[in-house]
Design an enzyme around this catalytic site. Structure first.
Site, PDB file in Angstrom:
ATOM      1  N   SER A  36       0.831  -1.208   0.000  1.00  0.00           N
ATOM      2  CA  SER A  36       0.000   0.000   0.000  1.00  0.00           C
ATOM      3  C   SER A  36       0.866   1.258   0.000  1.00  0.00           C
ATOM      4  CB  SER A  36      -0.955   0.012   1.200  1.00  0.00           C
ATOM      5  OG  SER A  36      -0.234  -0.152   2.406  1.00  0.00           O
ATOM      6  N   SER A 126       6.780   5.161  18.248  1.00  0.00           N
ATOM      7  CA  SER A 126       7.218   6.483  17.812  1.00  0.00           C
ATOM      8  C   SER A 126       7.346   7.415  19.006  1.00  0.00           C
ATOM      9  CB  SER A 126       6.159   7.045  16.856  1.00  0.00           C
ATOM     10  OG  SER A 126       6.365   8.418  16.646  1.00  0.00           O
ATOM     11  N   ALA A 127       8.244   8.388  18.878  1.00  0.00           N
ATOM     12  CA  ALA A 127       8.403   9.410  19.911  1.00  0.00           C
ATOM     13  C   ALA A 127       7.145  10.253  20.053  1.00  0.00           C
ATOM     14  CB  ALA A 127       9.581  10.309  19.561  1.00  0.00           C
ATOM     15  N   TYR A 149      -3.046   9.038  14.422  1.00  0.00           N
ATOM     16  CA  TYR A 149      -1.844   8.213  14.190  1.00  0.00           C
ATOM     17  C   TYR A 149      -1.134   7.925  15.523  1.00  0.00           C
ATOM     18  CZ  TYR A 149       3.045   7.145  13.248  1.00  0.00           C
ATOM     19  OH  TYR A 149       4.296   6.573  13.280  1.00  0.00           O
ATOM     20  N   LYS A 153      -0.373   4.287  17.882  1.00  0.00           N
ATOM     21  CA  LYS A 153       0.893   3.794  18.459  1.00  0.00           C
ATOM     22  C   LYS A 153       0.736   3.570  19.967  1.00  0.00           C
ATOM     23  CE  LYS A 153       3.252   3.609  14.721  1.00  0.00           C
ATOM     24  NZ  LYS A 153       3.572   2.308  14.147  1.00  0.00           N
ATOM     25  N   ASN A 199       7.079  15.191   5.762  1.00  0.00           N
ATOM     26  CA  ASN A 199       8.222  15.355   6.666  1.00  0.00           C
ATOM     27  C   ASN A 199       9.309  16.219   6.040  1.00  0.00           C
ATOM     28  OD1 ASN A 199       7.351  12.112   7.437  1.00  0.00           O
ATOM     29  ND2 ASN A 199       7.312  13.719   8.989  1.00  0.00           N
TER      30      ASN A 199
HETATM   31  P1  NAD Z   1       6.537   2.912   5.155  1.00  0.00           P
HETATM   32  O1  NAD Z   1       5.180   3.368   4.782  1.00  0.00           O
HETATM   33  O2  NAD Z   1       7.661   3.191   4.226  1.00  0.00           O
HETATM   34  O3  NAD Z   1       6.520   1.349   5.479  1.00  0.00           O
HETATM   35  C1  NAD Z   1       5.384   0.692   6.003  1.00  0.00           C
HETATM   36  C2  NAD Z   1       5.096  -0.507   5.120  1.00  0.00           C
HETATM   37  O4  NAD Z   1       3.957  -1.193   5.642  1.00  0.00           O
HETATM   38  C3  NAD Z   1       4.766  -0.122   3.667  1.00  0.00           C
HETATM   39  O5  NAD Z   1       5.589  -0.865   2.789  1.00  0.00           O
HETATM   40  C4  NAD Z   1       3.286  -0.489   3.499  1.00  0.00           C
HETATM   41  O6  NAD Z   1       2.999  -0.932   2.196  1.00  0.00           O
HETATM   42  C5  NAD Z   1       3.132  -1.584   4.550  1.00  0.00           C
HETATM   43  N1  NAD Z   1       1.773  -1.764   5.086  1.00  0.00           N
HETATM   44  C6  NAD Z   1       0.936  -0.816   5.570  1.00  0.00           C
HETATM   45  N2  NAD Z   1      -0.201  -1.378   5.995  1.00  0.00           N
HETATM   46  C7  NAD Z   1      -0.087  -2.714   5.785  1.00  0.00           C
HETATM   47  C8  NAD Z   1      -0.920  -3.842   6.029  1.00  0.00           C
HETATM   48  N3  NAD Z   1      -2.142  -3.710   6.541  1.00  0.00           N
HETATM   49  N4  NAD Z   1      -0.464  -5.063   5.695  1.00  0.00           N
HETATM   50  C9  NAD Z   1       0.766  -5.227   5.152  1.00  0.00           C
HETATM   51  N5  NAD Z   1       1.587  -4.218   4.896  1.00  0.00           N
HETATM   52  C10 NAD Z   1       1.176  -2.971   5.223  1.00  0.00           C
HETATM   53  O7  NAD Z   1       6.866   3.540   6.610  1.00  0.00           O
HETATM   54  P2  NAD Z   1       8.215   3.558   7.431  1.00  0.00           P
HETATM   55  O8  NAD Z   1       8.683   4.958   7.502  1.00  0.00           O
HETATM   56  O9  NAD Z   1       9.133   2.505   6.959  1.00  0.00           O
HETATM   57  O10 NAD Z   1       7.640   3.206   8.860  1.00  0.00           O
HETATM   58  C11 NAD Z   1       7.605   1.873   9.353  1.00  0.00           C
HETATM   59  C12 NAD Z   1       6.940   1.861  10.720  1.00  0.00           C
HETATM   60  O11 NAD Z   1       7.637   2.744  11.586  1.00  0.00           O
HETATM   61  C13 NAD Z   1       5.480   2.345  10.696  1.00  0.00           C
HETATM   62  O12 NAD Z   1       4.750   1.551  11.606  1.00  0.00           O
HETATM   63  C14 NAD Z   1       5.585   3.770  11.202  1.00  0.00           C
HETATM   64  O13 NAD Z   1       4.413   4.195  11.827  1.00  0.00           O
HETATM   65  C15 NAD Z   1       6.739   3.661  12.192  1.00  0.00           C
HETATM   66  N6  NAD Z   1       7.422   4.943  12.400  1.00  0.00           N
HETATM   67  C16 NAD Z   1       7.933   5.615  11.324  1.00  0.00           C
HETATM   68  C17 NAD Z   1       8.556   6.853  11.519  1.00  0.00           C
HETATM   69  C18 NAD Z   1       9.114   7.631  10.357  1.00  0.00           C
HETATM   70  O14 NAD Z   1       9.397   8.809  10.512  1.00  0.00           O
HETATM   71  N7  NAD Z   1       9.302   7.051   9.179  1.00  0.00           N
HETATM   72  C19 NAD Z   1       8.668   7.385  12.819  1.00  0.00           C
HETATM   73  C20 NAD Z   1       8.147   6.658  13.894  1.00  0.00           C
HETATM   74  C21 NAD Z   1       7.530   5.421  13.672  1.00  0.00           C
HETATM   75  C1  UD1 Z   2       6.295  14.216  12.456  1.00  0.00           C
HETATM   76  C2  UD1 Z   2       4.984  13.751  13.027  1.00  0.00           C
HETATM   77  C3  UD1 Z   2       5.251  12.703  14.098  1.00  0.00           C
HETATM   78  C4  UD1 Z   2       6.116  11.568  13.566  1.00  0.00           C
HETATM   79  C5  UD1 Z   2       7.417  12.187  13.030  1.00  0.00           C
HETATM   80  C6  UD1 Z   2       8.372  11.171  12.457  1.00  0.00           C
HETATM   81  C7  UD1 Z   2       3.538  15.737  12.785  1.00  0.00           C
HETATM   82  C8  UD1 Z   2       2.797  16.818  13.525  1.00  0.00           C
HETATM   83  N1  UD1 Z   2       4.261  14.893  13.579  1.00  0.00           N
HETATM   84  O1  UD1 Z   2       6.963  14.877  13.478  1.00  0.00           O
HETATM   85  O2  UD1 Z   2       4.024  12.168  14.575  1.00  0.00           O
HETATM   86  O3  UD1 Z   2       6.405  10.636  14.591  1.00  0.00           O
HETATM   87  O4  UD1 Z   2       7.081  13.122  12.006  1.00  0.00           O
HETATM   88  O5  UD1 Z   2       7.855  10.623  11.289  1.00  0.00           O
HETATM   89  O6  UD1 Z   2       3.444  15.593  11.585  1.00  0.00           O
HETATM   90  N2  UD1 Z   2       9.003  21.299   8.947  1.00  0.00           N
HETATM   91  C9  UD1 Z   2       9.021  22.448   8.173  1.00  0.00           C
HETATM   92  N3  UD1 Z   2       8.561  22.358   6.887  1.00  0.00           N
HETATM   93  C10 UD1 Z   2       8.095  21.191   6.342  1.00  0.00           C
HETATM   94  C11 UD1 Z   2       8.098  20.018   7.136  1.00  0.00           C
HETATM   95  C12 UD1 Z   2       8.557  20.111   8.438  1.00  0.00           C
HETATM   96  O7  UD1 Z   2       9.431  23.502   8.631  1.00  0.00           O
HETATM   97  O8  UD1 Z   2       7.685  21.183   5.162  1.00  0.00           O
HETATM   98  C13 UD1 Z   2       9.548  21.357  10.327  1.00  0.00           C
HETATM   99  C14 UD1 Z   2       8.538  20.994  11.412  1.00  0.00           C
HETATM  100  O9  UD1 Z   2       7.829  22.109  11.840  1.00  0.00           O
HETATM  101  C15 UD1 Z   2       9.482  20.397  12.485  1.00  0.00           C
HETATM  102  C16 UD1 Z   2      10.621  19.767  11.682  1.00  0.00           C
HETATM  103  O10 UD1 Z   2      10.584  20.405  10.409  1.00  0.00           O
HETATM  104  O11 UD1 Z   2      10.004  21.424  13.284  1.00  0.00           O
HETATM  105  C17 UD1 Z   2      10.467  18.270  11.494  1.00  0.00           C
HETATM  106  O12 UD1 Z   2       9.176  17.998  10.944  1.00  0.00           O
HETATM  107  P1  UD1 Z   2       8.724  16.527  10.502  1.00  0.00           P
HETATM  108  O13 UD1 Z   2       9.745  15.943   9.614  1.00  0.00           O
HETATM  109  O14 UD1 Z   2       7.333  16.613   9.988  1.00  0.00           O
HETATM  110  O15 UD1 Z   2       8.791  15.678  11.850  1.00  0.00           O
HETATM  111  P2  UD1 Z   2       8.071  15.941  13.280  1.00  0.00           P
HETATM  112  O16 UD1 Z   2       7.424  17.255  13.343  1.00  0.00           O
HETATM  113  O17 UD1 Z   2       9.089  15.653  14.329  1.00  0.00           O
END
Ligand code: NAD
Ligand code: UD1
Length: 336
Positions: A36, A126-127, A149, A153, A199
């Site tokens: 997805s 996640s944090a 979201y 978590k 992000n």
């Molecule tokens: P991602 O979207 O790249 O990877 C998630 C994968 O899960 C995808 O390949 C998607 O196709 C698959 N997926 C989703 N729903 C599914 C389902 N029902 N069955 C099977 N597959 C499914 O995301 P990521 O950045 O690699 O994140 C991985 C995990 O880490 C997630 O649970 C996310 O919430 C958590 N996380 C990510 C971040 C971040 O900033 N990337 C931060 C904190 C926590």
């Molecule tokens: C976001 C998510 C958080 C998730 C984390 C890691 C939100 C409110 N929170 O947090 O739940 O766990 O990502 O995946 O979305 N910024 C800009 N311009 C942009 C994008 C971001 O200035 O276009 C700034 C934000 O204000 C922040 C920093 O960059 O200060 C980081 O942002 P982002 O990458 O979205 O991460 P988080 O805010 O930490």
């Protein structure tokens, strides 16, 4: 024995699979992903990096029968559970989709695991579960969430704590990630968001490569070094290695343990922009706009517990994080 990786073709999952393949043990990797938010092209790239194959099964973790079949066909020893939806904004628009996929999907996975007596789990938390606590954030602080979201978590963490309390055979590491960025140093795999990135780093990278015109900086009036938001950015390969360490140390964890994976350092938005500009040699136009709702000024980890418990510490600095992001983005401007 096999290791099941749910969401293994995603951003963090794919980097973790690469690190697992580098181990000299005989454990087979089975990836389950419904694609997805990822593509099977990732599998070729993983193979290119590791020269090893993985077993891939396209399945939804919410499908009990399909998951049961995975466990019947493969002798699964432990699970790393990445699968889930992760976009904060979308979660407020489609809460049911998030609660169903993330929470119900995890409950189904846990039921199948229990039915096959597989009780070792590493979970992607996640944090975000720290709510508005003051940094450095440590694992003993109270948790809360401000969007669906984050709630998913938090709910999953509660489920995992209750499960481990009910049955002492479970060993669960709930890894609370800070802000994963970067890519594998080969440039073959990296973050590939659909549509406009939410992000910071993928946004900056797409501005640098010319796909997006200008970055919006959300606020420059925070009480931080330069007024912009400060976060604990962690290289995705360090994060992936944290999963390997968690898996190797699961035996030391009785019950369910929440563990931060961060660096313990904070970096501001403008520090990111300036470092990216320097490394890429590209102009990164930006505009200061009002704060984004729900954002905090400063978020960074107390990273001591992971060091003590898992013998893990992040080793890659901001320069490596941004160089690797830029290599991935410039060599794959449209993603996979
Ligand atoms: P991602 O979207 O790249 O990877 C998630 C994968 O899960 C995808 O390949 C998607 O196709 C698959 N997926 C989703 N729903 C599914 C389902 N029902 N069955 C099977 N597959 C499914 O995301 P990521 O950045 O690699 O994140 C991985 C995990 O880490 C997630 O649970 C996310 O919430 C958590 N996380 C990510 C971040 C971040 O900033 N990337 C931060 C904190 C926590
Ligand atoms: C976001 C998510 C958080 C998730 C984390 C890691 C939100 C409110 N929170 O947090 O739940 O766990 O990502 O995946 O979305 N910024 C800009 N311009 C942009 C994008 C971001 O200035 O276009 C700034 C934000 O204000 C922040 C920093 O960059 O200060 C980081 O942002 P982002 O990458 O979205 O991460 P988080 O805010 O930490």
């Amino acid at each position: 024995m096999s290791l099941l990786i749910t969401g293994g073709t995603g951003y963090i999952g794919s980097h973790t699979v690469v690190e697992l393949q580098a181990l000299a043990n005989e454990q087979d990797i089975v990836i389950v992903d419904d694609l997805s938010n990822s593509s099977t092209k990732v599998l070729d790239r993983i193979e290119k990096i590791t020269a090893k194959t993985v077993t891939f099964i396209k399945a939804d973790i919410c499908d009990y029968e399909a998951m049961n079949e995975v466990f019947s066909l493969h002798s699964i020893d432990a699970v790393i559970h990445f699968a889930g939806h992760k976009a904060v904004g979308e979660s407020s628009e489609k809460p049911l989709s998030y609660y169903y996929n993330n929470v119900s999907g995890t409950v189904i996975l846990l039921k199948v695991m229990a039915a096959h007596n597989v009780k070792k789990l590493v979970f992607s938390s996640s944090a975000t579960v720290y709510g508005d606590n003051t940094s450095p954030l440590n694992e003993t602080m109270p948790t809360s969430a401000t969007n669906p979201y984050g709630q998913t978590k938090l709910m999953i963490e509660h489920i995992l704590f209750d499960l481990a309390k009910s049955d002492s055979d479970w060993s669960i590491a709930c890894l609370r990630y800070f802000n994963p960025i970067g890519a594998h140093e080969s440039g073959f795999i990296g973050e590939n968001p659909n549509g406009i990135p939410n992000n910071l780093l993928p946004y900056v990278a797409q501005v640098a490569v010319g796909r997006l015109a200008q970055l919006q900086v959300f606020g420059d009036d925070y009480d931080t070094v330069d007024g912009t938001g400060v976060r604990d950015y962690i290289h995705v390969v360090d994060l992936a290695q944290g999963h390997v360490k968690a898996l190797q140390n699961l035996d030391k964890i009785s019950g369910c343990k929440a563990i931060n994976l961060g660096t313990g350092n904070g970096t501001s938005v403008l520090e990111i922009v300036n470092t990216f500009k320097e490394i890429s040699g590209q102009n990164i136009p930006y505009k200061i706009v009002p704060r984004r709702a729900g954002d905090l000024a400063t978020v960074y980890a107390d990273a001591n517990l992971a060091h003590e418990l898992l013998d893990w510490q992040a080793t890659r600095d901001l320069h490596a994080m941004i160089s690797d992001t830029w290599r991935w983005q410039s060599e794959n401007p449209q993603g996979f």
